[in-house]
Design an enzyme around this catalytic site. Structure first.
Site, PDB file in Angstrom:
ATOM      1  N   LYS A   5       0.845  -1.208   0.000  1.00 54.61           N
ATOM      2  CA  LYS A   5       0.000   0.000   0.000  1.00 54.61           C
ATOM      3  C   LYS A   5       0.875   1.251   0.000  1.00 54.61           C
ATOM      4  CE  LYS A   5      -3.642  -2.713   2.051  1.00 54.61           C
ATOM      5  NZ  LYS A   5      -4.366  -3.202   3.237  1.00 54.61           N
ATOM      6  N   GLN A  46      -4.274  -1.577   9.481  1.00 51.09           N
ATOM      7  CA  GLN A  46      -4.192  -2.904   8.857  1.00 51.09           C
ATOM      8  C   GLN A  46      -4.879  -3.957   9.734  1.00 51.09           C
ATOM      9  OE1 GLN A  46      -3.046  -3.677   5.728  1.00 51.09           O
ATOM     10  NE2 GLN A  46      -3.720  -5.754   6.114  1.00 51.09           N
ATOM     11  N   ASP A 100     -10.254   3.463   3.865  1.00 50.49           N
ATOM     12  CA  ASP A 100     -10.309   2.009   3.674  1.00 50.49           C
ATOM     13  C   ASP A 100     -11.735   1.497   3.929  1.00 50.49           C
ATOM     14  OD1 ASP A 100      -8.844  -0.268   2.921  1.00 50.49           O
ATOM     15  OD2 ASP A 100      -8.539  -0.878   5.010  1.00 50.49           O
TER      16      ASP A 100
END
Ligand code: NAP
Length: 283
Positions: free
Chosen positions: A55, A99, A122
């Site tokens: 990412k 994450q 996200d």
């Protein structure tokens, strides 16, 4: 039947070129200040570290900065919340990626939900999910949003189709169902307690595999001409669906690797650039 390959890698590459130009314009508007995504990695899981690195690399490719926040395995919920609050308040950071998964002592849901809505690029907050489900403005969860973008890039219609989604996780199956419902598909969501899974899948015009078990969904369950989306990725480059026998039998298919995976990262970056554009006047 000629099977269309839904090439996520190619679509992601093409989008990156466009994003690069948009980032350059944001920099110009902000006197050269570079938009930034914060990546938060808790613990030392090697797969998570790899995803975060991928990412960060994608940020670099489009000209964005990323700051890497790395916290130890022993981090508490409170410590992680403090860090996320700092990032929410940091006007140089336009998006936050926490994450998944975090170590078990951390209340992941509480931490996800502490991310400010305008930085939830996200698409992991309950608020963002609810707004997306209601058709209000919000960033979608990156993997299902990436799947929707991939279908759209190949002009594959969803309206009126029967989509069977296997998996109901908060980041994948559930938001996938809402996104397809919002585009007027008829949805069946299956999970570990679903009975007669093969029979349900046999009726699907679109099958989404989001189970987390290698080749769990068998090719023989899938009808000719279906659209096959495999979100899974397992060692050896296999997905959640038995894909090989489906080539030439279904109308479209996502390869593994190179289908859904690149679109997930691309969607995170796409949404981060959008957030940076919306905030660029404040940079
Ligand atoms: P997850 O949180 O483990 O969820 C798996 C889902 O599958 C659950 O809803 C579970 O049902 C269901 N399931 C498990 N066994 C089943 C069975 N026998 N029959 C029917 N359903 C069953 O996984 P996830 O995070 O959603 O990920 C799913 C897959 O997508 C994994 O392969 C993962 O690697 C992949 N993934 C890929 C990306 C990417 O960027 N490409 C991103 C995220 C995930 P219950 O709810 O009843 O337990």
């Amino acid at each position: 039947m000629k099977t269309q390959i839904l090439d996520g890698k190619a679509i992601a590459l093409k989008t990156e070129a466009e994003l690069h130009e948009r980032v350059a314009r944001i920099k110009d508007a902000g006197n050269g200040r570079t938009p930034m995504l914060a990546t938060v990695l808790v613990g030392s899981d090697p797969a998570s570290a790899t995803y975060v690195r991928m990412k960060q690399n994608a940020c670099k490719r489009v000209g964005m900065d990323s700051i890497a926040v790395e916290l130890p395995e022993t981090t508490t919920t409170e410590e992680l919340l403090t860090k996320i609050k700092e990032l929410n308040a940091n006007s140089l950071c336009q998006g936050i990626l926490l994450q998944h998964p975090v170590p078990p002592q951390i209340e992941e849901r509480v931490c996800f939900d502490s991310i400010a809505l305008n930085k939830d690029v996200d698409g992991v907050t309950c608020l963002g999910f609810g707004r997306m489900a209601m058709g209000e403005e919000a960033y979608g969860s990156a993997t299902p949003q990436g799947i929707m973008r991939l279908l759209s890039a190949y002009k594959i219609p969803v309206e009126g189709k029967h989509a069977v989604i296997v998996g109901r996780s908060p980041i994948l199956g559930k938001p996938m169902a809402m996104m397809m419902l919002n585009q007027n598909a008829t949805i069946t969501v299956c999970h570990s307690r679903t009975k007669n899974l093969p029979d349900i899948i046999k009726n699907a015009d679109i099958v989404v595999g989001a189970v987390g078990r290698p080749e769990f969904i068998k090719a023989s369950w899938i009808k000719d001409g279906a659209v096959v989306i495999d979100a899974g990725y397992h060692p050896g480059g296999i997905g959640d669906i038995e894909l090989t026998p489906l080539y030439d039998r279904v109308s479209a298919i996502t390869p593994v690797p190179g289908g859904v995976g690149p679109m997930t990262i691309n969607t995170l970056i796409f949404q981060a650039v959008d957030a940076a554009e919306k905030n660029s006047v404040k940079i």
